[in-house]
Design an enzyme around this catalytic site. Structure first.
Site, PDB file in Angstrom:
ATOM      1  CE  LYS A 283      -4.181  -1.971   1.934  1.00 52.69           C
ATOM      2  NZ  LYS A 283      -3.723  -3.283   2.468  1.00 52.69           N
TER       3      LYS A 283
HETATM    4  C1  LIG Z   1      -4.538  -4.355   2.003  1.00 47.05           C
HETATM    5  C2  LIG Z   1      -3.884  -5.654   2.028  1.00 47.05           C
HETATM    6  C3  LIG Z   1      -4.362  -6.725   1.262  1.00 47.05           C
HETATM    7  C4  LIG Z   1      -5.619  -6.610   0.432  1.00 47.05           C
HETATM    8  O1  LIG Z   1      -5.492  -5.713  -0.635  1.00 47.05           O
HETATM    9  P1  LIG Z   1      -6.798  -5.152  -1.380  1.00 47.05           P
HETATM   10  O2  LIG Z   1      -6.302  -4.188  -2.370  1.00 47.05           O
HETATM   11  O3  LIG Z   1      -7.635  -4.508  -0.317  1.00 47.05           O
HETATM   12  O4  LIG Z   1      -7.480  -6.322  -1.966  1.00 47.05           O
HETATM   13  C5  LIG Z   1      -3.650  -7.898   1.253  1.00 47.05           C
HETATM   14  N1  LIG Z   1      -2.543  -8.048   2.000  1.00 47.05           N
HETATM   15  C6  LIG Z   1      -2.060  -7.059   2.765  1.00 47.05           C
HETATM   16  C7  LIG Z   1      -0.839  -7.304   3.581  1.00 47.05           C
HETATM   17  C8  LIG Z   1      -2.695  -5.816   2.792  1.00 47.05           C
HETATM   18  O5  LIG Z   1      -2.231  -4.853   3.557  1.00 47.05           O
END
Ligand SMILES: *Cc1c(COP(=O)(O)O)cnc(C)c1O
Length: 437
Positions: free
Chosen positions: A107
């Site tokens: 993210k």
């Molecule tokens: C946010 C997150 C996900 C899921 O991602 P999305 O885009 O919401 O589907 C998976 N793994 C981790 C470690 C995350 O932080």
């Protein structure tokens, strides 16, 4: 480029409006009016390009009409201060490590890009203070908060479910201070997300303050995630492994996989996708039945995927079925797998014992989904390792019966002091709080 709402009841928006508003007025998600394909010749030459060059090319396709090339180049450069390497795990299975950024999760890419793009618009247009609301089940909060930390003109409120994020995750957004406020909500992640959505819909609140969302509903957050799909393809192509590529994405709100679907629509030769889920498996159920039924999320050890009503599902629906059977089209390109906590643990143990590779609980879902998919010999499996295992250190250590250590970046957060404000899950309390700021 204009952006339309998936609900088709709101006016078209400019990029700036889509970024600052986050969610469209009709509660739909913004989609770019068109997706420019990259030509085949260009895709075949990706392997000779740097991550920065690749990302700029993709960014240009989406944002090139709205931002000067030098500025876009600088935003991309600032965003990608780290690499996303493809690492072999076993046989024909590779891990796309997306955890080398400041908060050790994928993210960071979207969080940093969005912060820089919003900062650019706020400065250029002389906007008054913009308030970013972000609901987090763990990782979003840290990536967004760290992305926006110290950006002038922006105040960030991180809403997180009390007791449902790991202590290490929590310290990454509660210790920052400055323009970041952490709100500890007495409820689940879905409650946090509902508070954010209600705030955007509240006319009175929006008359008084400018609100924006940094959840993966925001186009500036989810679109840049397509950069690393192209980069991963380039790396595998260089190794002669990209011809029949199956990509498995640990999914919660489905923003990450949607970015992959955008890359695919732009012409990136990915054969098919797998959505890897924990027990929150509404997408799998949709594939099986053709009916989408959101339900309350349940807590799992892969807690960043504890989502019962994935917001980006609306985008996936919007991408397909324009000229035919939507469910058939989606099912053909994307399959799904779901894993219980016990299965996730078994996968982590097995991979660690057999290969030495440490999976985090989310990546473990991605990996195991490729195993269950029984790849053909000519296929290459790529799973997205979405977070560094140390972000879930207590869980990982216990499962693997080892001490995986803590990277220095993470240690620095843990030395800060936790500052957060308790918040009830009813909208009235939250609204009064915001109005009093
Ligand atoms: C946010 C997150 C996900 C899921 O991602 P999305 O885009 O919401 O589907 C998976 N793994 C981790 C470690 C995350 O932080």
């Amino acid at each position: 480029m204009k952006y339309y709402s998936t609900n088709k009841q709101a006016p078209l928006a400019s990029l700036e409006e889509a970024v600052i508003k986050g969610l469209a007025g009709d509660k739909g998600l913004y989609m770019p009016e068109y997706i420019r394909p990259l030509d085949k010749e260009l895709i075949s030459r990706l392997k000779d390009k740097s991550f920065h060059e690749i990302a700029c090319m993709v960014a240009q396709a989406f944002f090139g009409e709205d931002i000067e090339p030098e500025m876009l180049d600088a935003i991309v450069r600032d965003t990608l201060s780290f690499d996303t390497p493809v690492v072999p795990v076993r046989d024909n299975i590779y891990s796309l490590e997306l955890f080398h950024g400041p908060t050790l999760a994928f993210k960071d890419v979207g969080g940093r890009f969005m912060a820089r793009l919003s900062g650019y618009f706020i400065k250029k247009k002389g906007l008054k203070q913009v308030n970013v609301l972000v609901a987090t089940s763990g990782d979003t909060g840290s990536a967004v908060a760290n992305g926006f930390l110290g950006v002038p003109g922006i105040r960030v409120y991180v809403l997180y479910p009390k007791g449902k994020v790991s202590p290490i995750q929590e310290c990454q957004f509660t210790t920052l201070g400055q323009n970041i406020t952490a709100l500890e909500v007495d409820g689940t992640f879905d409650d946090c997300q509902a508070l954010v959505k209600s705030a955007f819909m509240d006319k009175e609140l929006n008359r008084h303050i400018t609100l924006t969302s940094a959840n993966s509903i925001n186009v500036a957050r989810f679109l840049p995630q397509s950069f690393y799909y192209f980069n991963a393809y380039a790396q595998l192509d260089k190794a002669g492994k990209a011809d029949e590529l199956v990509v498995s994405v640990p999914s919660g709100n489905f923003g990450n996989i949607t970015a992959g679907l955008f890359a695919h629509r732009m012409g990136l030769p990915i054969k098919r996708f797998v959505a890897a889920n924990n027990r929150n498996d509404v997408f799998l159920e949709y594939l099986r039945t053709g009916v989408y039924t959101p339900r309350p999320s349940v807590a799992t050890i892969a807690n960043a995927m504890d989502v019962g009503d994935p917001s980006n599902f609306a985008r996936i629906l919007d991408l397909y079925g324009k000229n035919g059977d939507q469910h058939a089209e989606i099912s053909q390109l994307i399959s799904a797998c779901r894993f219980t906590d016990e299965e996730i643990e078994a996968t982590m143990k097995q991979v660690y014992n057999e290969t030495g590779y440490v999976l985090d609980p989310h990546g473990a879902c991605g990996y195991q989904a490729l195993i269950e998919n029984k790849l053909a010999p000519e296929e290459t499996g790529l799973f997205l390792e979405t977070a560094h295992p140390a972000k879930f250190k207590e869980t990982v250590d216990k499962i693997l019966d080892t001490d995986i250590g803590i990277p220095a970046k993470l240690k620095a957060f843990m030395q800060g002091e936790k500052q957060s404000i308790g918040m009830k899950k009813d909208f009235g309390t939250f609204k009064s709080y915001l109005l009093a700021q």
